[in-house]
Design a protein around this motif. Structure first.
Motif, PDB file in Angstrom:
ATOM      1  N   LEU A 115     -75.727 -60.741 -62.486  1.00 39.59           N
ATOM      2  CA  LEU A 115     -76.638 -61.171 -63.693  1.00 39.59           C
ATOM      3  C   LEU A 115     -76.150 -62.330 -64.405  1.00 39.59           C
ATOM      4  CD1 LEU A 115     -77.157 -57.808 -65.562  1.00 39.59           C
ATOM      5  CD2 LEU A 115     -78.789 -58.952 -63.934  1.00 39.59           C
ATOM      6  N   ARG A 116     -74.867 -62.966 -63.623  1.00 37.13           N
ATOM      7  CA  ARG A 116     -74.463 -64.216 -64.484  1.00 37.13           C
ATOM      8  C   ARG A 116     -75.330 -65.199 -64.493  1.00 37.13           C
ATOM      9  NH1 ARG A 116     -69.574 -64.745 -60.360  1.00 37.13           N
ATOM     10  NH2 ARG A 116     -69.546 -62.667 -60.583  1.00 37.13           N
ATOM     11  N   GLY A 117     -75.471 -65.842 -65.549  1.00 36.61           N
ATOM     12  CA  GLY A 117     -76.532 -66.901 -66.031  1.00 36.61           C
ATOM     13  C   GLY A 117     -77.671 -66.785 -66.095  1.00 36.61           C
ATOM     14  N   ARG A 118     -78.239 -65.620 -66.044  1.00 37.79           N
ATOM     15  CA  ARG A 118     -79.564 -65.181 -66.343  1.00 37.79           C
ATOM     16  C   ARG A 118     -79.690 -64.964 -67.750  1.00 37.79           C
ATOM     17  NH1 ARG A 118     -81.427 -61.091 -61.526  1.00 37.79           N
ATOM     18  NH2 ARG A 118     -81.147 -62.523 -59.701  1.00 37.79           N
ATOM     19  N   ARG A 119     -80.884 -65.002 -68.339  1.00 36.13           N
ATOM     20  CA  ARG A 119     -81.422 -64.981 -69.555  1.00 36.13           C
ATOM     21  C   ARG A 119     -81.292 -63.263 -69.909  1.00 36.13           C
ATOM     22  NH1 ARG A 119     -81.610 -68.462 -73.874  1.00 36.13           N
ATOM     23  NH2 ARG A 119     -83.277 -68.029 -75.238  1.00 36.13           N
ATOM     24  N   VAL A 120     -80.860 -62.930 -70.929  1.00 37.71           N
ATOM     25  CA  VAL A 120     -80.644 -61.622 -71.585  1.00 37.71           C
ATOM     26  C   VAL A 120     -82.094 -61.148 -72.023  1.00 37.71           C
ATOM     27  CG1 VAL A 120     -79.624 -60.067 -73.051  1.00 37.71           C
ATOM     28  CG2 VAL A 120     -77.970 -61.563 -71.858  1.00 37.71           C
ATOM     29  N   PRO A 121     -82.741 -60.059 -71.528  1.00 44.94           N
ATOM     30  CA  PRO A 121     -84.072 -59.896 -72.182  1.00 44.94           C
ATOM     31  C   PRO A 121     -83.854 -59.583 -73.611  1.00 44.94           C
ATOM     32  CG  PRO A 121     -83.704 -58.563 -70.022  1.00 44.94           C
ATOM     33  CD  PRO A 121     -82.604 -59.429 -70.304  1.00 44.94           C
ATOM     34  N   THR A 122     -84.672 -59.957 -74.235  1.00 50.26           N
ATOM     35  CA  THR A 122     -84.640 -59.744 -75.784  1.00 50.26           C
ATOM     36  C   THR A 122     -84.598 -58.491 -76.229  1.00 50.26           C
ATOM     37  OG1 THR A 122     -85.907 -61.868 -76.315  1.00 50.26           O
ATOM     38  CG2 THR A 122     -85.682 -60.415 -78.101  1.00 50.26           C
ATOM     39  N   TRP A 123     -85.716 -57.687 -75.618  1.00 48.65           N
ATOM     40  CA  TRP A 123     -85.378 -56.253 -75.930  1.00 48.65           C
ATOM     41  C   TRP A 123     -84.341 -55.402 -75.205  1.00 48.65           C
ATOM     42  CZ3 TRP A 123     -87.671 -55.372 -80.033  1.00 48.65           C
ATOM     43  CH2 TRP A 123     -88.958 -56.164 -80.702  1.00 48.65           C
ATOM     44  N   GLY A 124     -83.794 -55.942 -74.166  1.00 52.09           N
ATOM     45  CA  GLY A 124     -82.806 -55.229 -73.631  1.00 52.09           C
ATOM     46  C   GLY A 124     -81.783 -55.159 -74.372  1.00 52.09           C
ATOM     47  N   ALA A 125     -81.379 -56.401 -75.316  1.00 49.34           N
ATOM     48  CA  ALA A 125     -80.471 -56.280 -76.338  1.00 49.34           C
ATOM     49  C   ALA A 125     -80.845 -55.612 -77.730  1.00 49.34           C
ATOM     50  CB  ALA A 125     -79.934 -57.814 -76.753  1.00 49.34           C
ATOM     51  N   VAL A 126     -82.152 -55.742 -78.140  1.00 46.83           N
ATOM     52  CA  VAL A 126     -82.339 -55.209 -79.353  1.00 46.83           C
ATOM     53  C   VAL A 126     -82.921 -53.893 -79.416  1.00 46.83           C
ATOM     54  CG1 VAL A 126     -84.382 -55.411 -80.886  1.00 46.83           C
ATOM     55  CG2 VAL A 126     -83.713 -57.401 -79.858  1.00 46.83           C
ATOM     56  N   VAL A 127     -82.905 -53.122 -78.337  1.00 43.35           N
ATOM     57  CA  VAL A 127     -83.508 -51.620 -78.304  1.00 43.35           C
ATOM     58  C   VAL A 127     -82.045 -50.869 -78.551  1.00 43.35           C
ATOM     59  CG1 VAL A 127     -83.937 -49.764 -76.981  1.00 43.35           C
ATOM     60  CG2 VAL A 127     -85.396 -51.761 -76.975  1.00 43.35           C
TER      61      VAL A 127
END
Length: 208
Positions: A115-127
């Motif tokens: 996953l290096r360098g990829r965007r963190v999904p917003t809801w993947g962090a928020v939930v």
């Protein structure tokens, strides 16, 4: 006579910061758009967890009344090892709040395989952050109310060797170390809201 290591090389070029210092800066430096209050709240989360972690470790290793006690732990897991692992894990979990204001909370760092360098999904962090805020708030509020009522979370009477049973300075230190945990959930919740607003491009709100 004492000597100091200059931050400037003999050629006059500033020396690059050490690896540890670079890692620290990378982990803590906020991204653009983080309001000051959210940054302060995120940095505060590991600090409100630290006193209870230190209390557990110190009591386990230096209090003769608790030395060697394993409670309901399995026989293969020494109590001292369990306490250290629990304290370290607590701090690591608390530190994830900093990711909600730092770059590694928006883009996966280089050390994350695949996953290096990829965007963190917003809801993947928020939930998980939002769930954690709710659970932590409910847990430590319930624990405080139960302790004040003289019972455990299961409704059973507090054991005779509970840290506050003897009163005095021992009980006072226990309260001082554990009371900050009441802030863990609310602080995490506030930082999570700021993270959502920033990722969605909404103007920041809140104090500061």
């Amino acid at each position: 006579m004492t000597s100091t290591v200059s931050s400037v090389s003999p050629s006059g070029v500033p020396r690059p910061p050490g690896r540890l210092r670079r890692a620290w800066a990378t982990a803590h430096s906020p991204v653009a758009g983080v309001p000051r209050w959210a940054r302060s709240a995120a940095y505060a989360v590991p600090l409100v967890v630290l006193p209870s972690s230190l209390w557990r470790v110190l009591v386990t290793f230096f209090d003769e009344d608790t030395a060697g006690k394993t409670g309901s732990l399995p026989s293969w897991l020494p109590g001292e090892v369990y306490v250290v692992l629990l304290s370290v894990l607590s701090e690591l979990v608390a530190f994830t709040a900093v990711g909600l204001v730092a770059a590694w909370g928006e883009v996966f760092p280089r050390w994350v395989p695949l996953l290096r360098g990829r965007r963190v999904p917003t809801w993947g962090a928020v939930v998980p952050a939002a769930l954690g805020a709710v659970v932590l708030t409910a847990l430590w509020t319930a624990a405080s109310v139960a302790e004040a009522a003289g019972v455990t979370l299961r409704g059973e009477p507090l054991p005779s060797d509970y840290p506050t049973a003897a009163g005095g300075w021992g009980a006072a230190v226990f309260y001082v170390c554990y009371a900050p945990l009441l802030l863990w959930g609310p602080l995490l919740g506030a930082v999570t809201v700021a993270y959502v607003r920033r990722r969605r491009g909404l103007p920041p709100t809140g104090p500061g």
